[in-house]
Design an enzyme around this catalytic site. Structure first.
Site, short mmCIF file in Angstrom:
data_model
loop_
_atom_site.label_atom_id
_atom_site.label_comp_id
_atom_site.label_asym_id
_atom_site.label_seq_id
_atom_site.Cartn_x
_atom_site.Cartn_y
_atom_site.Cartn_z
N PHE A 284 3.31 -11.94 35.72
CA PHE A 284 4.63 -11.49 36.14
C PHE A 284 5.64 -12.59 35.86
O PHE A 284 5.46 -13.73 36.30
CB PHE A 284 4.67 -11.11 37.63
CG PHE A 284 6.01 -10.58 38.03
CD1 PHE A 284 6.38 -9.27 37.72
CD2 PHE A 284 6.95 -11.38 38.69
CE1 PHE A 284 7.64 -8.78 38.07
CE2 PHE A 284 8.21 -10.90 39.02
CZ PHE A 284 8.55 -9.59 38.71
N ASP B 43 5.15 -21.04 34.10
CA ASP B 43 6.01 -20.35 35.07
C ASP B 43 5.48 -20.68 36.46
O ASP B 43 4.50 -20.10 36.93
CB ASP B 43 5.96 -18.84 34.79
CG ASP B 43 6.76 -18.04 35.81
OD1 ASP B 43 7.18 -18.61 36.84
OD2 ASP B 43 6.96 -16.83 35.58
N LYS C 107 11.62 -19.65 43.46
CA LYS C 107 11.37 -19.20 44.84
C LYS C 107 11.51 -20.26 45.94
O LYS C 107 12.46 -20.23 46.72
CB LYS C 107 9.99 -18.52 44.91
CG LYS C 107 9.97 -17.21 44.11
CD LYS C 107 8.78 -16.37 44.42
CE LYS C 107 8.97 -14.95 43.94
NZ LYS C 107 8.37 -14.64 42.64
C1 PLP Z 1 8.98 -13.92 41.53
C2 PLP Z 1 8.58 -14.40 40.19
C3 PLP Z 1 9.46 -14.35 39.10
C4 PLP Z 1 10.81 -13.70 39.18
O1 PLP Z 1 11.67 -14.36 40.03
P1 PLP Z 1 13.09 -13.67 40.46
O2 PLP Z 1 13.76 -14.73 41.26
O3 PLP Z 1 12.75 -12.45 41.25
O4 PLP Z 1 13.80 -13.34 39.22
C5 PLP Z 1 9.04 -14.89 37.91
N1 PLP Z 1 7.83 -15.45 37.78
C6 PLP Z 1 6.95 -15.52 38.80
C7 PLP Z 1 5.62 -16.16 38.60
C8 PLP Z 1 7.28 -14.97 40.03
O5 PLP Z 1 6.40 -15.00 41.03
#
Ligand code: PLP
Length: 385
Positions: free
Chosen positions: A127, A213, A242
């Site tokens: 994701f 990421d 986050k």
């Molecule tokens: C939550 C998440 C995103 C997206 O972040 P947003 O602030 O909602 O755009 C991208 N990569 C990972 C691994 C995530 O957990």
């Protein structure tokens, strides 16, 4: 009726106040927050130092635009780069924006190397966000459904499978590999201990960028400041969001070496990104994590929670597997369990369900008593399943 679009399906509860690990709803009931706004409020709600930082910065300066120097942004860039062994930072407002920056850097890296139609390898069940480029990078057909044509080109390979990456080594169009060190949204999928080391070797050999990421795994969530530090590697590009702002919207894309030099004036930007308020707060978050020895608490509480679950759930047939790294914890069940979301809420506990797994992202500041409260409710729910 609601004037909101229907892209969310919120549970029937409205929180009006938060304090540490707890939330209070509009009827005065309190809940233990074992989700943290999906890995965001790691230091708890209404942390006094963070509230104070927001208040004092709000009275000082909120916004000027990136057409002028921003002191807190420069300090935050330096602090993050030193923590992560990186050379440069770009700030946006979310995880998706941090990943957009990473993808643009990968494209620039490709074109600097005469690759005109670059491909980025990403993982199945990954994701990376909800914008067009990041949903295209995401290895989940449900996230992509309805939004064709996707941004090309991403090839999705099996996660934790080195051969699946090696198979593409003779494809001259590949420019980068983009991975979560631990897959969060798909249910805390932890790869083999040396997977990332092997991926990095392949990237170095082929002049591919390694993009990690860490939007979810970063900022102490796994017990290290960044999850890849378990592997003692340094990626070329690292994305964060986050937990970085503990609730104020901030995303960061860090880069090292040649990758840190690819964005030049006019190639990327953000109106709000890196404003004085969010950077001041992120600096406070990093300071608290270090001064209050938060990483140590994450490791201690993780061991305690996971061993308690392992012990208490060992005779429960519906439990298939417990997966964890730090305070990213998943309990995979043998059957569909989406009803547990409401059942947990009825017992005043906030959790997440992904697939057939219960996913917990408790506050990094959780103590033993609060952990016991969470463990007891979860064990009760799972045993009644
Ligand atoms: C939550 C998440 C995103 C997206 O972040 P947003 O602030 O909602 O755009 C991208 N990569 C990972 C691994 C995530 O957990």
């Amino acid at each position: 009726m609601s004037y909101l679009m229907s892209n969310y399906a919120p549970l029937a509860v409205t929180f009006v106040k938060g304090n540490g690990c707890y939330l209070t709803d509009d009827k005065g009931a309190t809940y233990l927050d074992a989700l943290c706004g999906v890995g965001v409020t790691g230091l708890g709600h209404s942390h006094p130092k963070i509230s104070k930082a927001i208040q004092s910065q709000a009275q000082q300066l909120l916004h000027t635009s990136n057409w002028y120097h921003i002191q807190h942004q420069e300090t935050l860039a330096e602090t993050l780069c030193k923590l992560a062994n990186m050379d440069g930072a770009f700030f946006g407002n979310s995880g998706a924006e941090a990943n957009e920056a990473a993808i643009k850097i990968a494209r620039l890296h490709a074109h600097a190397n005469q690759i005109n139609e670059p491909i980025i390898l990403t993982a199945k069940q990954s994701f990376h966000g909800r914008t067009m480029a990041t949903l295209s990078a995401t290895g989940n057909p449900k996230v992509q459904a309805g939004f064709a044509p996707l941004v090309s080109e991403f090839i999705h390979v099996n996660f934790n499978d080195i051969k699946a990456i090696q198979e593409h080594e003779n494809n001259a169009r590949i420019t980068a590999v983009m991975l979560e060190p631990i897959q969060g949204e798909s249910g805390v999928i932890v790869p083999d201990a040396n997977y990332l080391n092997q991926v990095q070797k392949i990237c170095q050999k082929n002049n591919w960028l390694l993009i990690l990421d860490e939007v979810q795994t970063g900022i102490g969530r796994t017990g290290k400041m960044f999850a890849h530090q378990y592997n003692q590697i340094t990626p070329d590009v690292l994305t964060l969001a986050k937990g970085l702002g503990n609730g104020v919207p901030i995303g960061a894309c860090l880069a090292k070496g040649k990758a840190a030099k690819l964005l030049t004036p006019g190639t990327h930007g953000s109106t709000f990104g890196g404003n004085p308020l969010v950077c001041r707060v992120a600096l406070e978050v990093l300071d608290i994590i270090q001064k209050d020895d938060i990483l140590n608490n994450v490791t201690l509480m993780s061991d305690y929670i996971v061993s308690s679950f392992t012990d208490k759930l060992k005779t429960v047939d519906s439990v298939l597997e417990i997966r964890s790294k730090g305070l990213m914890i998943a309990i995979e069940l043998t059957k569909e369990c989406s009803q547990l979301l409401q059942q947990a809420l009825d017992k005043k506990l906030l959790i997440n369900i992904t697939g057939q797994s219960i996913r917990l992202l408790p506050p990094l500041i959780i103590n033993k008593e609060q952990a016991d409260e969470m463990i007891d409710i979860i064990c009760e729910l799972v045993s009644e399943l």
